[in-house]
Design a protein around this motif. Structure first.
Motif, short mmCIF file in Angstrom:
data_model
loop_
_atom_site.label_atom_id
_atom_site.label_comp_id
_atom_site.label_asym_id
_atom_site.label_seq_id
_atom_site.Cartn_x
_atom_site.Cartn_y
_atom_site.Cartn_z
N VAL A 1 1.94 -4.87 -5.37
CA VAL A 1 1.83 -5.10 -3.94
C VAL A 1 2.01 -3.74 -3.29
N THR A 2 1.14 -3.36 -2.37
CA THR A 2 1.26 -2.04 -1.74
C THR A 2 1.63 -2.16 -0.27
N LEU A 3 2.32 -1.14 0.19
CA LEU A 3 2.78 -1.09 1.57
C LEU A 3 2.71 0.36 2.03
N LYS A 4 2.25 0.57 3.25
CA LYS A 4 2.17 1.93 3.80
C LYS A 4 3.12 2.04 4.98
N VAL A 5 4.02 3.02 4.90
CA VAL A 5 4.97 3.29 5.98
C VAL A 5 5.13 4.80 6.08
N PHE A 6 5.76 5.26 7.14
CA PHE A 6 6.06 6.69 7.24
C PHE A 6 7.43 6.88 7.88
N GLU A 7 8.37 7.33 7.08
CA GLU A 7 9.74 7.64 7.52
C GLU A 7 10.39 6.46 8.23
N ASP A 8 10.07 5.27 7.81
CA ASP A 8 10.59 4.02 8.39
C ASP A 8 10.70 3.01 7.26
N LEU B 1 14.00 4.43 0.90
CA LEU B 1 14.56 3.39 0.05
C LEU B 1 15.96 3.79 -0.35
N GLY B 2 16.91 2.86 -0.20
CA GLY B 2 18.29 3.11 -0.56
C GLY B 2 18.84 2.06 -1.50
N GLY B 3 20.12 2.17 -1.78
CA GLY B 3 20.77 1.29 -2.76
C GLY B 3 20.75 -0.18 -2.41
N SER C 1 15.30 12.60 -4.26
CA SER C 1 16.35 11.93 -3.48
C SER C 1 16.65 12.77 -2.25
N HIS C 2 17.06 12.09 -1.18
CA HIS C 2 17.35 12.76 0.08
C HIS C 2 18.47 11.97 0.77
N PRO C 3 19.49 12.63 1.30
CA PRO C 3 20.62 11.90 1.88
C PRO C 3 20.36 11.30 3.27
N VAL C 4 19.35 11.76 3.98
CA VAL C 4 19.10 11.27 5.35
C VAL C 4 18.34 9.95 5.30
N LYS C 5 18.84 8.97 6.08
CA LYS C 5 18.18 7.65 6.09
C LYS C 5 16.95 7.66 6.99
N ALA C 6 16.10 6.69 6.74
CA ALA C 6 14.84 6.57 7.48
C ALA C 6 15.06 5.93 8.85
N ASN C 7 14.02 6.00 9.67
CA ASN C 7 14.00 5.27 10.94
C ASN C 7 13.96 3.78 10.68
N LYS C 8 14.27 3.01 11.69
CA LYS C 8 14.22 1.56 11.57
C LYS C 8 13.46 0.98 12.77
N LYS C 9 12.17 1.31 12.85
CA LYS C 9 11.35 0.83 13.96
C LYS C 9 10.34 -0.23 13.53
N GLY C 10 9.96 -0.24 12.25
CA GLY C 10 9.02 -1.23 11.75
C GLY C 10 7.63 -1.10 12.34
N LEU C 11 7.15 0.12 12.53
CA LEU C 11 5.90 0.34 13.25
C LEU C 11 4.65 0.10 12.41
#
Length: 136
Positions: free
Chosen positions: A43-50, A80-82, A120-130
């Motif tokens: 299953v594929t999904l396209k997002v950017f920093e969200d 993606l996080g834990g 891996s990167h410590p900064v979390k993504a946006n949460k806008k669901g655009l």
């Protein structure tokens, strides 16, 4: 069922490689999670920093599927996080491939699921669901 390696599949199907019907991941992905090998319907999904839509998908029953997330190759934050990976494990997903970053690597590495990501990167993504672009 006998284990067949990716190299064996490629060797046995050169015509599918030439036609583009058979492709392997570029060797740029880091390995996370306790499953070094995984497979299943994609299953594929396209997002950017969200990551809102990623989390929504992983709340569904996975039924052995693999979620492939086109994160645009962003290295500026983790999409993606834990917690979502634990949920994916509990919901029966076989694996997750992220063209982007993950975080909470120790937690992900404790999960019985396969995860591939660029880094891996410590900064979390946006949460806008655009963005929402999925194919099954």
């Amino acid at each position: 069922m006998a284990l067949v390696t990716t190299a064996e599949v490629c060797d046995a199907n050169p015509q599918l490689i030439v036609s583009g019907e058979l492709r392997a991941l570029q060797p740029i992905f880091e390995i996370y999670g306790r499953r070094p090998v995984f497979s299943g319907p994609i299953v594929t999904l396209k997002v950017f920093e969200d990551n809102v839509l990623v989390r929504e998908f992983l709340e569904e029953k996975g039924n052995g599927r693999v979620l492939v997330v086109d994160g645009g190759g962003s290295l500026r934050c983790a999409i993606l996080g834990g917690n979502p990976v634990v949920q994916a494990q509990n919901n029966g997903w076989a694996g997750i491939v992220v063209n982007g970053c993950v975080r909470d690597v120790d937690e992900i590495n404790g999960c019985d699921i396969g995860v591939r990501a660029l880094a891996s990167h410590p900064v979390k993504a946006n949460k806008k669901g655009l963005e929402r672009n999925m194919f099954q």
